[in-house]
Write a protein that holds these residues in place. Structure first.
Motif, short mmCIF file in Angstrom:
data_model
loop_
_atom_site.label_atom_id
_atom_site.label_comp_id
_atom_site.label_asym_id
_atom_site.label_seq_id
_atom_site.Cartn_x
_atom_site.Cartn_y
_atom_site.Cartn_z
N LYS A 221 2.11 8.41 -15.52
CA LYS A 221 1.37 9.00 -14.31
C LYS A 221 0.64 10.15 -14.70
O LYS A 221 -0.47 10.59 -14.35
CB LYS A 221 2.43 9.42 -13.27
CG LYS A 221 1.86 9.51 -11.77
CD LYS A 221 2.86 9.43 -10.83
CE LYS A 221 2.26 10.18 -9.56
NZ LYS A 221 3.51 10.35 -8.75
N TYR A 224 -2.42 9.31 -16.94
CA TYR A 224 -3.40 8.69 -16.43
C TYR A 224 -4.28 9.89 -15.49
O TYR A 224 -5.40 9.92 -15.46
CB TYR A 224 -3.23 7.74 -15.38
CG TYR A 224 -2.55 6.40 -16.10
CD1 TYR A 224 -3.35 5.98 -17.14
CD2 TYR A 224 -1.41 5.87 -15.59
CE1 TYR A 224 -2.74 4.66 -17.76
CE2 TYR A 224 -0.90 4.58 -16.13
CZ TYR A 224 -1.90 4.16 -17.33
OH TYR A 224 -1.24 3.04 -17.87
N ASP A 225 -3.36 11.04 -15.46
CA ASP A 225 -4.04 12.19 -14.65
C ASP A 225 -4.63 13.31 -15.78
O ASP A 225 -4.84 14.43 -15.38
CB ASP A 225 -3.03 13.13 -13.72
CG ASP A 225 -3.07 12.35 -12.36
OD1 ASP A 225 -4.18 11.55 -12.11
OD2 ASP A 225 -2.24 12.27 -11.68
N SER A 228 -1.28 18.26 -17.11
CA SER A 228 -1.17 19.10 -16.28
C SER A 228 -1.69 20.49 -16.54
O SER A 228 -1.50 20.96 -17.51
CB SER A 228 0.54 19.52 -16.16
OG SER A 228 0.94 18.34 -15.52
N GLN A 243 -4.94 16.98 -14.11
CA GLN A 243 -4.74 16.88 -12.53
C GLN A 243 -3.20 16.59 -12.09
O GLN A 243 -2.99 16.45 -10.94
CB GLN A 243 -5.74 15.61 -12.12
CG GLN A 243 -7.15 15.90 -12.22
CD GLN A 243 -7.67 17.47 -11.71
OE1 GLN A 243 -7.24 17.68 -10.58
NE2 GLN A 243 -8.62 17.68 -12.55
N ALA A 244 -2.58 16.35 -13.32
CA ALA A 244 -1.18 15.95 -12.98
C ALA A 244 -0.26 16.90 -12.10
O ALA A 244 0.57 16.80 -11.47
CB ALA A 244 -0.30 15.74 -13.95
N ARG A 246 -1.18 18.42 -9.43
CA ARG A 246 -1.24 18.40 -8.08
C ARG A 246 0.09 17.61 -7.48
O ARG A 246 0.23 17.83 -6.31
CB ARG A 246 -2.53 17.37 -7.81
CG ARG A 246 -3.81 18.00 -8.19
CD ARG A 246 -4.80 17.27 -7.80
NE ARG A 246 -6.16 18.01 -7.96
CZ ARG A 246 -7.44 17.59 -7.81
NH1 ARG A 246 -7.55 16.26 -7.66
NH2 ARG A 246 -8.57 17.99 -8.22
N TRP A 247 0.78 16.67 -8.05
CA TRP A 247 1.94 16.02 -7.53
C TRP A 247 3.07 16.26 -7.83
O TRP A 247 4.10 15.64 -7.62
CB TRP A 247 1.67 14.35 -7.85
CG TRP A 247 1.50 13.93 -9.20
CD1 TRP A 247 0.11 13.71 -9.62
CD2 TRP A 247 2.15 13.87 -10.25
NE1 TRP A 247 0.13 13.32 -10.91
CE2 TRP A 247 1.35 13.59 -11.56
CE3 TRP A 247 3.61 14.12 -10.55
CZ2 TRP A 247 2.06 13.17 -12.65
CZ3 TRP A 247 4.03 13.94 -11.73
CH2 TRP A 247 3.39 13.50 -12.91
#
Length: 283
Positions: A221, A224-225, A228, A243-244, A246-247
């Motif tokens: 995951k 794919y982002d 971080s 973008q990781a 964000r989660w």
DNA sequence: GAAAGATCCTGACAGC
DNA sequence: TGCTGTCAGGATCTTT
């Protein structure tokens, strides 16, 4: 901080340099006082005119493979960053601590910028020699493998040498699974609902299997982002950020409510590393 | 051989 | 504003 997903994202962007011939590889004067930047000007001159065939990743190491035998081992350390620029003038404006400049037969240039000097850039005589380098030779499962070898993971974690380790510590050990750093260790354990101080021998078969699935899920995951990015320290060669972050459910979320139960996220220090966890969700 | 702890290093940030 | 101390973290070295 470059962990497996970040390094793999960087590798994919650097692949644009392959199939070109090297014009020059230069270690800047800034690199000279750091022992992990090994090689003199004349040693790097052997790459001139050679085609860059591929860039491989083992754990968080990048291995640059050329048409002839010597290869280059590169590690981003904690602040290492590759930047692609079209002109030499951009080197001074887009980097702050340039250590290595790679010029190919045509632009762009690839600049290795390493603020905190933990990075590595050195020559190995061959790919075989790199594979015998202990940190690479001893690597366990690559956590970013698309089909995670769950059975292999279950067998490895059952080895006697791991039984007395705490899981938060062991997940950082690349001899079990390669590619996990401090950020994703915390996120994986939250996903698996396992407390970071649990001793390996106390894990049930069901927990171990779910842990393996969580490792694969979180690392892919994050990949794919594109990793971080908390600040300007981690960026892809193109300048894009990941973008990781964000989660993230627990990492650097101390005293914030858990997204699942509302309890406050806690932090503990394990082997000199911060670990974040939910005291209610993780057992 | 394995495990634990220290070290490398600089920028960001908090506290005074 | 400016100084000081703390924190961040992957690999590797030293000590136990």
């Amino acid at each position: 901080m470059p962990e497996g997903p970040e390094v793999e994202s960087v590798r994919l962007e650097l692949l644009q340099l392959t199939s070109q011939k090297v014009k020059k590889i230069t270690l800047t004067p800034l690199s000279q006082k750091y022992p992990k930047y090994l090689g003199k000007e004349d040693e790097f001159s052997q790459f001139r005119g050679q085609e860059l065939r591929n860039i491989h990743r083992f754990n968080k190491f990048l291995i640059w493979e050329f048409e002839k035998k010597p290869v280059i081992l590169n590690h981003l350390g904690m602040s290492g960053r590759w930047t692609i620029v079209d002109t030499k003038e951009e080197i001074s404006t887009k980097t702050t601590h340039p250590k290595v400049i790679v010029e190919m037969s045509k632009p762009p240039y690839a600049i290795f910028d390493d603020t905190r000097n933990f990075g590595q850039f050195r020559i190995f005589s061959s790919m075989e020699a790199v594979k015998l380098y202990p940190p690479i030779k001893k690597l366990g499962i690559d956590g970013l493998t698309k089909v995670f070898p769950l059975q292999d993971f279950v067998e490895r974690i059952a080895e006697q040498r791991f039984q007395n380790r705490q899981i938060g510590d062991l997940l950082m050990d690349p001899r079990l699974v390669a590619g996990i750093g401090n950020i994703y260790k915390a996120e994986i354990l939250f996903e698996a609902k396992i407390h970071p101080e649990r001793i390996i021998s106390t894990l049930t078969q069901e927990e171990t299997v779910f842990l393996g699935k969580s490792i694969s899920k979180i690392l892919l995951k994050a990949f794919y982002d594109k990793g971080s990015s908390f600040d300007a320290r981690y960026k892809l060669p193109s300048g894009e950020g990941g973008q990781a972050q964000r989660w993230h459910m627990v990492y650097q979320r101390i005293d914030q409510p858990c997204g699942e139960c509302g309890s406050l996220i806690k932090k503990l220090i394990q082997k000199n590393r911060s670990t974040y966890f939910c005291p209610k969700c993780q057992h």
